[in-house]
Design a protein around this motif. Sequence first.
Motif, mmCIF file in Angstrom:
data_model
loop_
_atom_site.group_PDB
_atom_site.id
_atom_site.type_symbol
_atom_site.label_atom_id
_atom_site.label_comp_id
_atom_site.label_asym_id
_atom_site.label_seq_id
_atom_site.Cartn_x
_atom_site.Cartn_y
_atom_site.Cartn_z
ATOM 1 N N LYS A 42 9.836 12.698 -7.844
ATOM 2 C CA LYS A 42 9.450 11.458 -7.151
ATOM 3 C C LYS A 42 10.578 10.448 -7.246
ATOM 4 O O LYS A 42 11.016 10.106 -8.350
ATOM 5 N N SER A 101 4.454 -2.673 -3.941
ATOM 6 C CA SER A 101 3.897 -1.590 -3.120
ATOM 7 C C SER A 101 2.956 -2.189 -2.087
ATOM 8 O O SER A 101 2.712 -3.399 -2.092
ATOM 9 N N GLY A 102 2.443 -1.339 -1.200
ATOM 10 C CA GLY A 102 1.558 -1.833 -0.153
ATOM 11 C C GLY A 102 2.331 -2.109 1.129
ATOM 12 O O GLY A 102 3.475 -1.652 1.297
ATOM 13 N N LEU A 156 -1.360 7.518 -0.901
ATOM 14 C CA LEU A 156 -1.500 6.060 -0.899
ATOM 15 C C LEU A 156 -2.250 5.589 -2.137
ATOM 16 O O LEU A 156 -2.971 6.359 -2.775
ATOM 17 N N TYR A 157 -2.034 4.323 -2.440
ATOM 18 C CA TYR A 157 -2.750 3.690 -3.535
ATOM 19 C C TYR A 157 -3.092 2.239 -3.157
ATOM 20 O O TYR A 157 -4.270 1.871 -3.055
ATOM 21 N N SER A 158 -2.070 1.400 -2.906
ATOM 22 C CA SER A 158 -2.288 -0.045 -2.810
ATOM 23 C C SER A 158 -3.326 -0.445 -1.766
ATOM 24 O O SER A 158 -4.094 -1.393 -1.994
ATOM 25 N N ASN A 199 8.464 12.172 -12.501
ATOM 26 C CA ASN A 199 8.621 10.795 -12.027
ATOM 27 C C ASN A 199 9.844 10.153 -12.663
ATOM 28 O O ASN A 199 9.802 9.764 -13.829
ATOM 29 N N THR A 233 1.133 8.522 -14.294
ATOM 30 C CA THR A 233 2.121 9.215 -15.104
ATOM 31 C C THR A 233 1.662 9.309 -16.566
ATOM 32 O O THR A 233 1.240 8.305 -17.149
ATOM 33 N N SER A 244 7.922 7.444 -1.471
ATOM 34 C CA SER A 244 8.660 6.946 -2.600
ATOM 35 C C SER A 244 7.723 6.241 -3.585
ATOM 36 O O SER A 244 6.553 6.011 -3.300
ATOM 37 N N ASN A 288 1.511 14.202 -12.935
ATOM 38 C CA ASN A 288 2.755 13.429 -12.831
ATOM 39 C C ASN A 288 3.224 13.094 -14.246
ATOM 40 O O ASN A 288 2.530 12.415 -14.993
ATOM 41 N N LYS A 337 -4.271 7.237 -14.295
ATOM 42 C CA LYS A 337 -3.183 7.511 -15.254
ATOM 43 C C LYS A 337 -3.562 8.585 -16.260
ATOM 44 O O LYS A 337 -2.703 9.295 -16.769
ATOM 45 N N ALA A 358 -2.177 8.578 -4.605
ATOM 46 C CA ALA A 358 -0.876 8.496 -5.280
ATOM 47 C C ALA A 358 -1.057 8.297 -6.787
ATOM 48 O O ALA A 358 -2.110 7.856 -7.257
ATOM 49 N N ALA A 359 -0.005 8.599 -7.532
ATOM 50 C CA ALA A 359 -0.043 8.454 -8.995
ATOM 51 C C ALA A 359 -0.213 6.992 -9.395
ATOM 52 O O ALA A 359 0.144 6.081 -8.657
ATOM 53 N N GLY A 360 -0.767 6.795 -10.586
ATOM 54 C CA GLY A 360 -0.908 5.452 -11.137
ATOM 55 C C GLY A 360 -2.327 4.930 -11.067
ATOM 56 O O GLY A 360 -2.729 4.097 -11.878
ATOM 57 N N GLY A 399 2.988 2.109 1.391
ATOM 58 C CA GLY A 399 2.481 1.205 2.416
ATOM 59 C C GLY A 399 1.500 1.783 3.407
ATOM 60 O O GLY A 399 1.155 1.124 4.392
ATOM 61 N N ASN A 416 3.289 -4.302 -9.736
ATOM 62 C CA ASN A 416 2.874 -3.882 -11.083
ATOM 63 C C ASN A 416 4.098 -3.684 -11.962
ATOM 64 O O ASN A 416 5.165 -3.298 -11.497
HETATM 65 C C1 LIG Z 1 -0.756 -0.326 -10.014
HETATM 66 C C2 LIG Z 1 0.172 0.795 -9.691
HETATM 67 C C3 LIG Z 1 0.509 1.707 -10.685
HETATM 68 C C4 LIG Z 1 1.370 2.765 -10.390
HETATM 69 N N1 LIG Z 1 1.674 3.673 -11.373
HETATM 70 C C5 LIG Z 1 2.437 4.758 -11.076
HETATM 71 C C6 LIG Z 1 2.689 5.752 -12.048
HETATM 72 O O1 LIG Z 1 2.207 5.706 -13.185
HETATM 73 N N2 LIG Z 1 3.461 6.811 -11.683
HETATM 74 C C7 LIG Z 1 3.991 6.943 -10.425
HETATM 75 O O2 LIG Z 1 4.659 7.941 -10.146
HETATM 76 N N3 LIG Z 1 3.745 6.007 -9.471
HETATM 77 C C8 LIG Z 1 2.980 4.940 -9.772
HETATM 78 N N4 LIG Z 1 2.728 3.995 -8.798
HETATM 79 C C9 LIG Z 1 3.360 4.138 -7.459
HETATM 80 C C10 LIG Z 1 2.428 4.798 -6.444
HETATM 81 O O3 LIG Z 1 2.119 6.113 -6.825
HETATM 82 C C11 LIG Z 1 3.086 4.825 -5.038
HETATM 83 O O4 LIG Z 1 4.230 5.646 -5.089
HETATM 84 C C12 LIG Z 1 3.496 3.441 -4.542
HETATM 85 O O5 LIG Z 1 2.577 2.453 -4.957
HETATM 86 C C13 LIG Z 1 3.619 3.383 -3.016
HETATM 87 O O6 LIG Z 1 2.387 3.672 -2.384
HETATM 88 P P1 LIG Z 1 1.350 2.504 -1.887
HETATM 89 O O7 LIG Z 1 2.166 1.487 -1.150
HETATM 90 O O8 LIG Z 1 0.352 3.233 -1.042
HETATM 91 O O9 LIG Z 1 0.747 1.960 -3.125
HETATM 92 C C14 LIG Z 1 1.894 2.913 -9.083
HETATM 93 C C15 LIG Z 1 1.514 2.003 -8.083
HETATM 94 C C16 LIG Z 1 0.672 0.956 -8.365
HETATM 95 C C17 LIG Z 1 0.295 0.000 -7.274
#
Ligand SMILES: Cc1cc2nc3c(=O)[nH]c(=O)nc-3n(C[C@H](O)[C@H](O)[C@H](O)COP(=O)(O)O)c2cc1C
Length: 360
Positions: free
Chosen positions: A216, A266-267, A316-318, A171, A86, A244, A140, A66, A61-63, A296, A111
């Motif tokens: 997004k 998130s998570g 996913l990211y978290s 985004n 982004t 989302s 993104n 960056k 996932a994005a973020g 999540g 965050n």
């Molecule tokens: C530290 C962090 C930074 C994030 N930065 C961005 C971002 O720059 N652009 C974006 O579209 N989403 C960003 N996200 C959101 C994630 O892309 C993702 O949509 C969201 O965290 C839900 O997924 P997860 O629960 O697997 O983390 C960020 C999430 C985290 C945790």
Amino acid sequence: MLDLFPLVRPFVHALDPESAHNATIKALKLGLTGQLGRNTDDPVLETTVFGLSFKNPVGLAAGFDKNAEVIVPAHKMGFGFAEAGTVTPRPQEGNARPRLFRLTKDRAVINRFGFNNKGLEYFEARLRALPANRGIFGANVGANKDSEDRTADYVTGIKRLYGLSDYFTVNISSPNTPGLRALQSKAALEDLVGQVLEARQEKMAAGAKFIPVLIKIAPDLLPADISDIADVARGSGIDGLIVSNTTICRPDTLLSDKRAEAGGLSGAPLMAQSTEVLAAVYKATGGAVPLVGAGGIASGADAYAKIRAGASLVQLYSALVYDGPGLVSTIKRDLAALLKADGFSSVRDAVGAGTSRQSS
Ligand SMILES: Cc1cc2nc3c(=O)[nH]c(=O)nc-3n(C[C@H](O)[C@H](O)[C@H](O)COP(=O)(O)O)c2cc1C
């Protein structure tokens, strides 16, 4: 493959979260991590969405990346695609530190970065330096905090990066840029989508190829918002929706003392909420607009639940913060087994299988 993350996690988590993240990006950039995941995927995971062929449907996932610095390493972790950004037109510091918090007891993250990034010029240079066989990735794009015309910022990003990424994500759902989420309202979204797709049209008229554009959205939407967004998506030629971003909600179940920090959550605690919104968007679009499920995901079962709720791809990211890069291979293995156990021969066949598959 031996997963060393459980051994290094205590050291990584002894650092403040942002320093730990920066160290991870550095290690990935230097190639210190090598091949982190399996490179061959079960054929049941192959899928084609918005004209792109994915080896597996599990994306970063994005973020996380960056500034588009670790697109190739993300694929080495086993991701089927990665989303960088982004990115905003001009470089931006973001909010004051600390701005990233681990909610360990909840397997969650908060965050409030506020689009810290090195800007389009740097991002473009990184994309131009990628090898030809770099794997599928998206760019993104976002808007600068102090921009007078945010819609124009998205158009600037898309024009500048056109042809350098496999898809774009617009985004409009970060909770950390004040007012940004207002772009999700019907009139603002129609205007934004119109301008973005016009920019693509201009590029294509000048001979450039078609690049899919996704929007997004936030998980904090009312049924009326979802129905408006679905109408715009169906009526406009947008190629997909990512459902989302992080939530501004704080479920009562949160245990960590960091739960009151401002920002996007998130998570694990986001899984149910974002999957509900995903299913609602799938229903509202009649399955006609490809969806990317995020929020999540920490297991093959979570990824499968998103697909059954209507996602063609997932991100996913978290969960990486807690489980490390080995998680990607585990999710893929378990997802393939779940698909097969239910008699599906491809991801595509399972998309929306858990809903009434209403078409309208
Ligand atoms: C530290 C962090 C930074 C994030 N930065 C961005 C971002 O720059 N652009 C974006 O579209 N989403 C960003 N996200 C959101 C994630 O892309 C993702 O949509 C969201 O965290 C839900 O997924 P997860 O629960 O697997 O983390 C960020 C999430 C985290 C945790």
